[in-house]
Scaffold this active site. Structure first.
Site, mmCIF file in Angstrom:
data_model
loop_
_atom_site.group_PDB
_atom_site.id
_atom_site.type_symbol
_atom_site.label_atom_id
_atom_site.label_comp_id
_atom_site.label_asym_id
_atom_site.label_seq_id
_atom_site.Cartn_x
_atom_site.Cartn_y
_atom_site.Cartn_z
ATOM 1 C CD GLU A 1 0.196 -4.233 9.572
ATOM 2 O OE1 GLU A 1 -0.021 -4.015 8.362
ATOM 3 O OE2 GLU A 1 -0.624 -3.984 10.489
ATOM 4 C CG ASP B 1 -6.281 -1.970 15.328
ATOM 5 O OD1 ASP B 1 -7.210 -1.311 14.845
ATOM 6 O OD2 ASP B 1 -5.210 -1.454 15.719
ATOM 7 C CD GLN C 1 -0.838 -0.524 3.725
ATOM 8 O OE1 GLN C 1 -2.057 -0.532 3.748
ATOM 9 N NE2 GLN C 1 -0.124 -0.982 4.751
ATOM 10 C CG HIS D 1 -5.862 2.650 19.408
ATOM 11 N ND1 HIS D 1 -5.676 3.805 18.688
ATOM 12 C CD2 HIS D 1 -5.629 1.618 18.549
ATOM 13 C CE1 HIS D 1 -5.318 3.483 17.448
ATOM 14 N NE2 HIS D 1 -5.285 2.179 17.348
ATOM 15 C CG ASP E 1 -1.426 1.704 14.484
ATOM 16 O OD1 ASP E 1 -1.464 1.146 15.592
ATOM 17 O OD2 ASP E 1 -2.440 1.870 13.781
ATOM 18 C CG ASP F 1 -3.707 -12.467 4.621
ATOM 19 O OD1 ASP F 1 -4.533 -12.581 5.554
ATOM 20 O OD2 ASP F 1 -4.048 -12.193 3.454
ATOM 21 C CB ALA F 2 -4.861 -11.791 10.015
#
Length: 532
Positions: A333, A385, A260, A291, A313, A367-368
């Protein structure tokens, strides 16, 4: 059917090359033009998905409009068959200019006008018409070169066309995009397109051109290549100006990763903004509200092992690590560049409390979905998240199958928390997520938190122009067994903006807003687009 008598009368004698050589050159031009045409098509789909979102819809729009326009182009090309050489040369010049500049204009429309859907349809239509006009003219030209039956000519042309499309389709993601980027890649493709079309006509078919036509083609193709070359030289300045128009004057980091575009704005931790693919993910002004509401209700119970899906993040991890009895945190992530930025950028690392440097935390770049399929760990808390379900690439991460994998990863008394979208503005999305979590085998407790600062869309892709969408965040607390009402952990850290009263009121408001009877979203039948 192609008029073979015309090709026989024209003969190959007027051509400056032998028939076999001429036929090879025509097919080579078909190959190059087909590759360029597919690159234009993929470029439009990729950029529209980035700028507008929902890649399925954008691909459908581009493909359907372009195929329709190709039919129109084929019909219009019938009028040019008597002047096939000069017609093909002019069409390729126009296609090179329009296709090569399409990404530039589409991005400019998004940056300065705030709307790129109309430009997308316009370019799809124009490029489709020009691509559709190519084959009829090339059929005429190849018959001029070699005395061949129409069936054989069609087979040769389409073979070259399909192989060229294959090469263009592979070159775009593996060469052009990583090496040149979207804008420069499109400009380069346009220059190649103009050079190939112009060279074929001006060399092989130069005796078919009048002096005036020859000079016109030289002037037009030269001008197109010059315009594209100039745009290539200025593309970095254009990107900086466009980013300022989109993100403001304080763009500090702008990088295109393999996943991205990542942009960081602001001069310090208090003014920081983190954008992923043009969508505001973090605003330092109110990210803590999101959060805290995401993390702390889920931490009410056993919490030794915590899994964070997304959250590169480090801001969700910051809240988790405030609990001293947390022994291990795993962050999964997709984009390693985000976690690297969260660890090294001074403002972002200060905002996340240097969470990614905590020895209790482990970062996994994956990738989750497939990671959960292969992981055999058990977790007390799972925090989702992730990007919004309305973004097509993320839809699988809000499916019943995905929540089934999460259920297997939870300890018997574990908890899952999911941000399910703004309850006030997108209730159907919220309750579809809730239905999908239940279909995965978990019990749910919905709650909402209000008080978001107007004009800010902190957290993953949660903002929009609708004022209602900026008023609340909606969450789901879930577990394998009965889930108590959302509450803060006794003796735990005190949130800045969240209390027991707000959680009770949020749970009551969410229960009163329930939409019954919604069907879960699955991998085979994603349903989040229905809330558009």
């Amino acid at each position: 059917m192609i008029d073979q008598q015309m090709s026989l009368r024209g003969g190959a004698a007027r051509l400056p090359v032998r028939p076999r050589t001429g036929r090879f050159l025509v097919l080579a031009a078909v190959f190059v033009c087909a590759a360029c045409g597919l690159v234009y098509e993929l470029e439009l789909v990729a950029l529209a998905s980035y700028l507008i979102g929902d890649s399925v819809t954008q691909a459908s729009v581009v493909l359907s409009v372009m195929v329709f326009a190709m039919g129109i182009g084929s019909l219009l090309a019938k009028r040019l068959r008597c002047h096939a050489a000069v017609g093909f040369g002019m069409i390729e010049a126009a296609l090179a200019l329009i296709g090569g500049s399409s990404a530039l204009v589409l991005y400019a429309s998004f940056a300065w006008l705030g709307e790129s859907q109309y430009a997308l349809v316009g370019f799809s239509l124009a490029i489709g018409v020009l691509i559709g006009a190519e084959i009829p003219l090339l059929m005429t030209l190849i018959q001029r070169v070699d005395r061949q039956d129409a069936g054989g000519a069609v087979a040769d042309l389409f073979a070259a066309d399909y192989v060229g499309a294959l090469v263009g389709g592979l070159a775009f993601p593996f060469l052009l995009l990583p090496m040149l980027g979207q804008l420069t890649g499109a400009l380069f493709t346009g220059a190649v397109n103009a050079a190939a079309g112009g060279a074929l006509v001006l060399w092989v078919f130069r005796r078919d051109l009048s002096t005036r036509s020859r000079w016109l083609l030289i002037l037009v193709n030269g001008s197109v290549i010059a315009v594209l070359a100039t745009a290539t030289v200025l593309v970095d300045d254009f990107e900086r100006a466009a980013r300022r128009a989109v993100y403001g004057d304080q763009v500090r980091v702008a990088v295109q990763t393999g996943v991205q575009e990542v942009v960081v704005t602001g001069t310090d931790r208090d003014s920081l903004g983190l954008y992923l693919d043009g969508r505001l993910r973090v605003s330092a002004r109110d990210e803590y509200r999101y959060h805290e509401a995401l993390v702390h209700p889920a931490m009410n119970g056993p919490r030794a092992r915590v899994l964070i899906l997304g959250g590169g993040d480090g801001l969700a991890a910051r809240e988790v690590l405030r609990y001293e009895d947390v022994r291990a945190v795993t962050v999964v992530e997709l984009d390693p560049a985000v976690t690297r930025l969260a660890r090294t950028d001074p403002a972002l690392s200060e905002l996340n409390g240097h969470a990614l440097r905590d020895p209790r935390l482990t970062v996994v770049g994956a990738d989750a979905f497939p990671w959960l399929r292969s992981d055999r760990g058990r977790y007390d808390v799972v925090i989702s998240d992730l990007p919004d379900p309305g973004i097509t690439a993320s839809t699988k991460l809000y499916s019943a199958e995905f929540y089934g994998l999460v259920a297997e990863a939870l300890a018997p008394d574990g908890r899952l928390v999911v941000h399910a979208g703004p309850l006030g503005a997108r209730p159907q999305t919220f309750w579809t997520v809730e239905a999908s979590v239940r279909a995965g085998g978990l019990t749910t407790r919905p709650y909402r938190v209000t008080g978001r600062y107007a004009g800010f869309a902190a957290s993953p892709d949660r903002g929009g122009g609708d004022a209602r969408e900026r008023e609340d965040w909606g969450f789901l607390l879930a577990g394998p067994g009965p889930v108590p009402q959302p509450a803060l952990a006794a003796g735990g850290p005190v949130p800045r903006s969240l209390g027991g009263r707000e959680l009770r009121e949020g749970a009551r408001a969410a229960a009163e807003a329930r939409l019954p009877g919604l069907i879960p979203s699955t991998l085979i039948h994603p349903r989040y687009w229905e809330d558009a």
